[in-house]
Design a protein around this motif. Structure first.
Motif, PDB file in Angstrom:
ATOM      1  N   UNK A 188      11.114  -8.289  -6.019  1.00 55.12           N
ATOM      2  CA  UNK A 188      11.180  -9.283  -5.315  1.00 55.12           C
ATOM      3  C   UNK A 188      10.319  -9.483  -3.930  1.00 55.12           C
ATOM      4  N   UNK A 189       9.856  -8.055  -4.137  1.00 51.51           N
ATOM      5  CA  UNK A 189       8.740  -8.006  -2.892  1.00 51.51           C
ATOM      6  C   UNK A 189       7.469  -8.222  -3.329  1.00 51.51           C
ATOM      7  N   UNK A 190       7.167  -7.816  -5.113  1.00 56.21           N
ATOM      8  CA  UNK A 190       5.728  -8.165  -5.518  1.00 56.21           C
ATOM      9  C   UNK A 190       5.673 -10.009  -6.217  1.00 56.21           C
ATOM     10  N   UNK A 191       7.441 -10.839  -6.549  1.00 54.45           N
ATOM     11  CA  UNK A 191       6.955 -11.680  -6.495  1.00 54.45           C
ATOM     12  C   UNK A 191       6.773 -12.651  -5.081  1.00 54.45           C
ATOM     13  N   UNK A 192       7.205 -12.007  -3.652  1.00 52.29           N
ATOM     14  CA  UNK A 192       7.322 -12.745  -2.882  1.00 52.29           C
ATOM     15  C   UNK A 192       5.802 -12.680  -1.884  1.00 52.29           C
ATOM     16  N   UNK A 193       5.341 -11.776  -2.234  1.00 49.38           N
ATOM     17  CA  UNK A 193       3.835 -11.889  -2.059  1.00 49.38           C
ATOM     18  C   UNK A 193       2.612 -12.402  -2.814  1.00 49.38           C
ATOM     19  N   UNK A 194       3.298 -12.497  -4.212  1.00 47.15           N
ATOM     20  CA  UNK A 194       2.101 -12.378  -4.594  1.00 47.15           C
ATOM     21  C   UNK A 194       3.023 -14.170  -5.792  1.00 47.15           C
ATOM     22  N   UNK A 195       3.589 -14.329  -5.831  1.00 45.21           N
ATOM     23  CA  UNK A 195       3.557 -15.579  -6.103  1.00 45.21           C
ATOM     24  C   UNK A 195       4.371 -15.752  -7.605  1.00 45.21           C
ATOM     25  N   UNK A 205      -4.274 -10.668  -9.073  1.00 47.19           N
ATOM     26  CA  UNK A 205      -4.799 -11.467  -7.932  1.00 47.19           C
ATOM     27  C   UNK A 205      -5.011 -10.081  -6.713  1.00 47.19           C
ATOM     28  N   UNK A 206      -3.836  -9.001  -7.152  1.00 47.20           N
ATOM     29  CA  UNK A 206      -4.611  -7.882  -5.916  1.00 47.20           C
ATOM     30  C   UNK A 206      -5.490  -7.709  -6.575  1.00 47.20           C
ATOM     31  N   UNK A 207      -6.132  -7.760  -7.259  1.00 47.28           N
ATOM     32  CA  UNK A 207      -7.690  -7.039  -7.598  1.00 47.28           C
ATOM     33  C   UNK A 207      -8.469  -8.315  -6.225  1.00 47.28           C
ATOM     34  N   UNK A 211      -4.010 -11.637  -1.803  1.00 43.81           N
ATOM     35  CA  UNK A 211      -2.933 -11.437  -1.448  1.00 43.81           C
ATOM     36  C   UNK A 211      -3.346 -10.688  -0.181  1.00 43.81           C
ATOM     37  N   UNK A 212      -2.833 -11.357   1.192  1.00 43.55           N
ATOM     38  CA  UNK A 212      -2.409 -10.767   2.319  1.00 43.55           C
ATOM     39  C   UNK A 212      -1.928  -9.686   2.739  1.00 43.55           C
ATOM     40  N   UNK A 213      -1.223  -9.506   2.432  1.00 46.46           N
ATOM     41  CA  UNK A 213       0.425  -8.329   2.183  1.00 46.46           C
ATOM     42  C   UNK A 213      -0.706  -7.296   1.555  1.00 46.46           C
ATOM     43  N   UNK A 279      -0.799   0.959  -7.797  1.00 46.39           N
ATOM     44  CA  UNK A 279       0.312   2.677  -7.379  1.00 46.39           C
ATOM     45  C   UNK A 279      -1.775   3.257  -7.129  1.00 46.39           C
ATOM     46  N   UNK A 280      -2.583   2.552  -7.548  1.00 43.10           N
ATOM     47  CA  UNK A 280      -3.714   3.164  -6.724  1.00 43.10           C
ATOM     48  C   UNK A 280      -4.361   2.553  -5.621  1.00 43.10           C
ATOM     49  N   UNK A 281      -3.708   1.536  -5.364  1.00 42.87           N
ATOM     50  CA  UNK A 281      -4.312   1.653  -3.444  1.00 42.87           C
ATOM     51  C   UNK A 281      -2.798   2.023  -2.391  1.00 42.87           C
ATOM     52  N   UNK A 282      -1.418   2.508  -3.273  1.00 39.89           N
ATOM     53  CA  UNK A 282      -1.230   3.245  -2.242  1.00 39.89           C
ATOM     54  C   UNK A 282      -1.469   4.678  -2.354  1.00 39.89           C
TER      55      UNK A 282
END
Lengths: 650, 492
Positions: A188-195, A205-207, A211-213, A279-282
């Motif tokens: 859900x979180x991925x869908x809400x943030x990335x779409x 998109x993350x790379x 995605x501001x989040x 995961x590498x981002x966290x």
């Protein structure tokens, strides 16, 4: 590579499922052979894709778009498969081990009244597992994820009449639901943030930083990845959700080998590597994974030291080895984690099938205290079990050594010395329990009851052939990835092969690293020697001493002397008891409160509403009096209503 | 005259399925006279052949040629074929085929005259295909009446049964009453715009030269006419009596094919009204009221019905209410027309599949299975497959995942939420909660109750091959179109 071949990979096991599920009664043993054939076909395609990719000839990634599943608001969920190097590797060993287990089951399950039901479940399992591996979006992956969970539940409870088996199935299902909750929240979180839920689109998109989040909120990323990891702890049996896996041994042994050792339980590791760039981002999540994994490896390894049931030893061993895989992921050594998944499939599959062969011969005795000396009656099983133990124990140069030592080195070079120490101790545990199981089962004097001992015999070829193949794999699977220390990484085929998949994650990790990883050839060789000596001396040596030479008197004396430590291990750290009192107890209290609430509040409201509906219904029935005039009147009222509404509004 | 010829021939080609059904219908009537009494059973196969040919004509002759050119206009814009029509026609033909497959034993047991029955059935299906495609006021009226008249006869065709005749008479009287309103509405719309073709009316509406009050009343009255055919509350009251009295096979066609055709036609009308900016004024409110009333009356009314067919009639009222929810939305939000169209199209398919199953079981069970729900007690032991199929239909009608009913309803209410009609969605979902009670009661009766007395028991019946095939195919569809939610687009 035509996409039809890729579609065939999951489709063939599905065919086995349909054939055995619908026409099992007519097919009988033919159904089993059909399933073996289907799975073999899948394995052939899987092998072509894997080796084609490894030696060149097939270029990854391959995207197969199937169809649009359902429109959901602004997005449409597409069904599609995505094959890259990671998928190819998973496809290869999943289909390969599955084929061998299917063949083995032809012998193991022969004469069982639910023979075709069993093969139907197995086919459905493999279909789901392959969908999980192939899915190009999280929903598709989740369908497979839930599918394997369902099949796991069905197969654990396969012996419906056996006490505890249905309960074990339920336990597995419920514990996994807790993990699935985490997975869903993350989705859900991925869908809400990335779409989007397409994995490659998410990663891209993350790379790209769109995605501001992900750019500005470390807490968001950490929570999301922790939720994903919660899903993994359920499916891959890590602390705190590992308790279901040992109970899952209530299922038939081929199931334990296939689902609860080689394939399904590694789905969590697959997911982490698949989303490694997230995961590498966290860093906090990575550290959590490493700590949880090391703790799991240690706890489960320590429990396996003293268990008497041969399958329980292997089950805890699996939990422990899964800990190693996650430990590798936690320190950023994703390929090492996946390679351990790969070798583990061979040696643990071999050990479980060997245990099954023994249990089959001993008329379902599983207690190792009652075995012993089986080598003389079951030479093939004993030999292959030894191969598996060598692989598991991490003896040079066998499969387990190649994968485990790379993990150990990567943990050390990442500067996590405490975790390294824990992992090293666990390596000693591993070698000990592996050889303890071997010595107790196959060496020494026979302790079987006489009536059983009389009937003990080597298993049929359908069971020994898979044992030999997996046993050789347990010895030799390491050649796919010779430790980089030897030959400066030129022979680390898997590392090179998987490099494109994990490159983004490794780039992120390297950019954020606070310190350089330790590079020292001499140190690496030194640690390798240390771990080998530890495994040989503390593991194999002590196992020989206590499970063979001094058994049983020396062993029980030792157990008495170790007192509390022995009891902690034997009673599995009282983990289940803890959950029963605190978690289940709390839930029961909650259930009691809910019952009262339900009875007095919900039911009250419900009865009122139902009463209203019922009287409303009676009213409607009253007007429905069968008179055409009344009906026409209703139409007239309707006409007036509609027209006046419109005119009034205008 | 020369330049008209190619357009007429093209139109003939585009309406090939309809022409095939006319020929087949007349062919069956003629064959009924020519065939000796002993070989009249051939008629059902003959009519099935007719439907199959129409199906082939639609999907493999007209379909491939027309698909690129959609929307198609035939006969100077009187008939139109677009994605919605194409799907609706396929669903109607499938419903027709299903009814023909479950008919033979039913019709035989009741001594229903075969030639008239099958001939009129084919003509009714033909009228449905034409109604679904009609985009001209008078054509709509003619096709609707053609359909109605065939259905009146099919309702009363069981001439030994008084209830059948009574139902037909009621249907006829009230149908005529409603048709008068439809015709009046058409006259008003024509008076307001001076046009009868939808595309021409649309131009007038866009130009804003229409007489607004006249036009609004005209649309409302047309809505009444359609509301009757779709059994929307408060024009629904005939439905329970007609469904109960009509032969069950006829009732299943009235509940599915008629409604699918009606929905397609109503959709075109509402799409037209949506082009008129003033229509947003009141028309959506009227439609809103009708949708809400249908959902409530249908679901609440079904709660105490002891008769299975009456229960299904109320259920069908409620489902009509659900289906027009997206149409309410699109009157105010023309940007959502495509979403509304997809949702309505998918629900037509879903509703037809599950309603056919729900009517198919009583039809197959025969006389004993057509009246009281209590008679279904213990059915699962005597006819496990029929009980399973019925349970499947009930679960799908409730809208429980993973059946087609859930995804259909989900899409309808998703459109409502997108169009900011959250209350309509909430009320619709609440109304459908009540439906769980009466659908579940059928399952409970079949699986958990025992017949009270020996006489209550349904005789166990062996399924014959065609019945089993029809029910199985329909059951598979309950899941098939869940997995392939977009394949129903047929590549459009």
């Amino acid at each position: 590579m035509s996409s039809i071949w890729i579609i065939l990979i999951p489709l063939l096991p599905l065919l086995a499922f349909v054939a055995n599920g619908l026409f099992g009664r007519a097919l009988q043993r033919t159904g089993g052979w059909l399933a073996v054939g289907c799975m073999g076909g899948s394995a052939l395609i899987g092998a072509v894709i894997f080796f084609g990719g490894l030696f060149g000839g097939i270029t990854f990634p391959i995207q197969v778009d199937l169809w649009q599943w359902m429109p959901l608001g602004d997005v449409t969920i597409r069904i599609g498969f995505y094959v890259d190097q990671l998928t190819a590797l998973m496809l290869f060993f999943v289909t390969f081990v599955s084929t061998l287990v299917f063949l083995y089951s032809m012998g193991y399950m022969a004469g069982d009244p639910g023979f075709n039901r069993f093969f139907a479940y197995l086919g459905l399992f493999d279909f789901s597992m392959l969908v999980l591996v192939l899915g190009d979006s999280l929903p598709v992956l989740f369908v497979g994820w839930e599918g394997v969970g369902l099949c796991s539940y069905l197969l654990i409870g396969y012996y419906l009449a056996m006490p505890g088996a249905p309960d074990a199935g339920k336990k597995a299902f419920i514990v996994n639901r807790i993990g699935d909750f985490g997975f869903l929240v993350a989705m859900f979180m991925l869908f809400a943030s990335v779409g989007t839920l397409n994995i490659q689109e998410i990663l891209a998109a993350v790379a790209s930083g769109a995605v501001p989040e992900f750019q500005y909120s470390a807490a968001f990323v950490t929570f999301l990845t922790l939720m994903l990891f919660l899903g993994c702890t359920g499916k891959s049996a890590q602390i705190p959700l590992f308790v279901w896996l040992p109970d899952a041994m209530a299922g038939p042994t081929p199931v334990s080998a296939l689902i609860h050792a080689a394939t399904m339980v590694t789905a969590g590791v697959y997911l982490v590597v698949r989303l490694s760039a997230l995961f590498a981002l966290a860093p906090a999540t990575m550290l959590t994974i490493a700590i949880v994994a090391a703790a799991t490896a240690f706890v489960a390894g320590s429990i396996a030291l003293t268990q008497k049931d041969i399958k329980k030893v292997l089950a805890y061993s699996t939990v422990s080895q899964l800990g190693y895989m996650f430990l590798a992921c936690g320190v950023g050594a994703f390929t090492a984690g996946i390679f351990h998944v790969f070798t583990h499939a061979f040696f643990k599959g071999c050990l479980f099938l060997g245990a099954g062969s023994v249990i089959h011969a001993c008329h379902h005795i599983q207690d190792m205290d009652q075995m012993g000396g089986l080598r003389r009656k079951m030479p093939a099983t004993a030999r292959t079990f030894l191969f598996g133990s060598l692989g598991l124990a991490g003896i040079v140069p066998f499969a387990g050594f190649m994968s485990k030592d790379e993990i150990l080195w990567r943990v050390f070079s990442d500067g996590k010395f405490i975790l390294y120490a824990i992992a090293l101790v666990t390596a000693a545990f591993t070698a000990y329990y592996a050889f303890r199981a071997y010595f107790l089962t196959f060496e020494g004097q026979s302790r079987l009851p006489h009536d059983v001992e009389h009937h003990v015999h080597e298993s049929p070829w359908t069971m020994t052939l898979p044992l030999w193949i997996l046993g050789i794999g347990a010895l030799a699977a390491g050649v796919f990835n010779i430790l980089p220390a030897f030959g400066h990484g030129h022979y680390s085929a898997i590392n090179h092969f998987l490099a494109p998949v994990v490159a983004p994650a490794e780039a992120i990790l390297a950019a954020h690293a606070s310190h350089e990883p330790i590079h020292s050839f001499a140190l690496e060789i030194l640690l390798m020697i240390v771990s080998t000596v530890v495994a040989l001396v503390c593991g194999v040596g002590l196992a020989w001493l206590f499970a063979y030479k001094l058994w049983p008197a020396g062993a029980s004396r030792m157990a008495r002397r170790l007192g509390p430590l022995y009891r902690i291990s034997y009673h599995r750290w009282w983990w289940d008891e803890f959950y029963n009192v605190f978690v289940a107890g709390g839930l029961k209290l909650l259930a009691l409160i809910s019952t009262l609430f339900d009875r007095f509040v919900i039911d009250g409201v419900l009865h009122t509403v139902a009463g209203a509906a019922r009287s409303g219904s009676r009213l409607i029935r009253f007007f429905q009096n069968g008179q055409v005039q009344a009906y026409a009147l209703a139409i007239l009222v309707g006409v007036n209503l509609v027209v006046w509404l419109v005119l009034w509004y205008q | 005259m020369n330049d008209l010829y190619p357009q007429i021939s093209a139109s003939l080609f585009q309406t090939l399925p309809i022409l095939v059904l006319i020929v087949a219908g007349i062919g069956v009537l003629v064959a009924d006279v020519l065939l000796p009494r002993a070989s009249r059973w051939l008629l059902s196969w003959l009519s099935l052949l007719g439907v199959a040919l129409a199906f082939i004509a639609l999907d493999f002759v007209v379909g491939p040629a027309g698909r690129e050119a959609l929307p198609l206009h035939s006969y100077f814009g009187v008939l139109r074929s677009n994605y919605l029509v194409f799907l609706a026609q396929n669903v109607i033909l499938a419903a027709g085929a299903f009814v023909i497959l479950i008919s033979p034993r039913y019709v035989g047991e009741r001594r229903i005259p075969l030639g008239e029955y099958y001939g009129l059935l084919l003509l009714a299906v033909m009228a449905m295909l034409a109604l679904a495609a009609s985009t001209e006021l008078l054509t709509v009226f003619l096709n609707l009446e053609l359909l109605s008249i065939t259905l009146y006869v099919l309702t009363g065709i069981e001439n030994r049964n008084l209830r059948s005749g009574e139902a037909a008479f009621k249907y006829f009287l009230l149908g005529s009453f409603a048709a008068a309103f439809l015709l009046l509405g058409i006259a008003f719309v024509f008076g307001a715009t001076g046009e009868t073709r939808y595309d021409a009316i649309r131009q007038v509406l866009v130009d804003g030269t229409a007489q607004p009050r006249l036009l609004a009343i005209g649309f409302c009255l047309m809505l009444v006419g359609f509301g009757f055919k779709l059994s929307l509350a408060p024009f629904h009251m005939y439905a329970p009596d007609v469904y109960e009295g009509a032969p069950t096979t006829t009732a299943s066609l009235i509940a599915t094919g008629t409604k699918v055709a009606g929905f397609a036609a109503l959709f075109h009308l509402i799409e037209l009204a949506a082009a008129w900016s003033d229509a947003a004024g009141g028309l959506w409110l009227a439609l809103y009221a009708v949708a809400l009333a249908s959902m409530i009356v249908g679901n609440v009314g079904a709660v105490v019905q002891p008769n299975i067919k009456r229960m299904l009639a109320y259920s069908s009222i409620a489902h009509s209410g659900y289906t027009i929810v997206p149409m309410v939305v699109m009157l105010q939000r023309p940007d959502l027309i495509a979403d509304a169209r997809d949702a309505v199209a998918y629900y037509m398919l879903a509703y037809t599949v599950m309603t056919l199953l729900a009517f198919g079981v009583p039809a197959v069970l025969g006389p004993a299975g057509e009246s009281r729900i209590a008679q279904y007690a213990g059915l699962h032991r005597r006819s496990p497959m029929l009980a399973f199929v019925m349970a499947l239909a009930m679960v799908s009608l409730m809208g429980i995942p993973p059946t087609i009913g859930f995804f259909g309803k989900f899409q309808l209410f998703a459109v409502a939420v997108q169009g900011d009609h959250i209350w309509l969605a909430v009320l619709g979902v609440l109304a459908s909660v009540a439906s769980v009670y009466y659908y579940l009661r059928v399952i409970v009766t079949m699986y958990m109750e025992e017949p009270a007395t020996a006489g209550e028991e349904l005789e166990s019946r062996r399924l014959d091959g065609v019945n089993a095939f029809a029910l199985t195919a329909c059951s598979v569809c309950v899941f098939l179109f869940v997995v392939f939610q977009s394949l129903y687009l047929f590549g459009v």
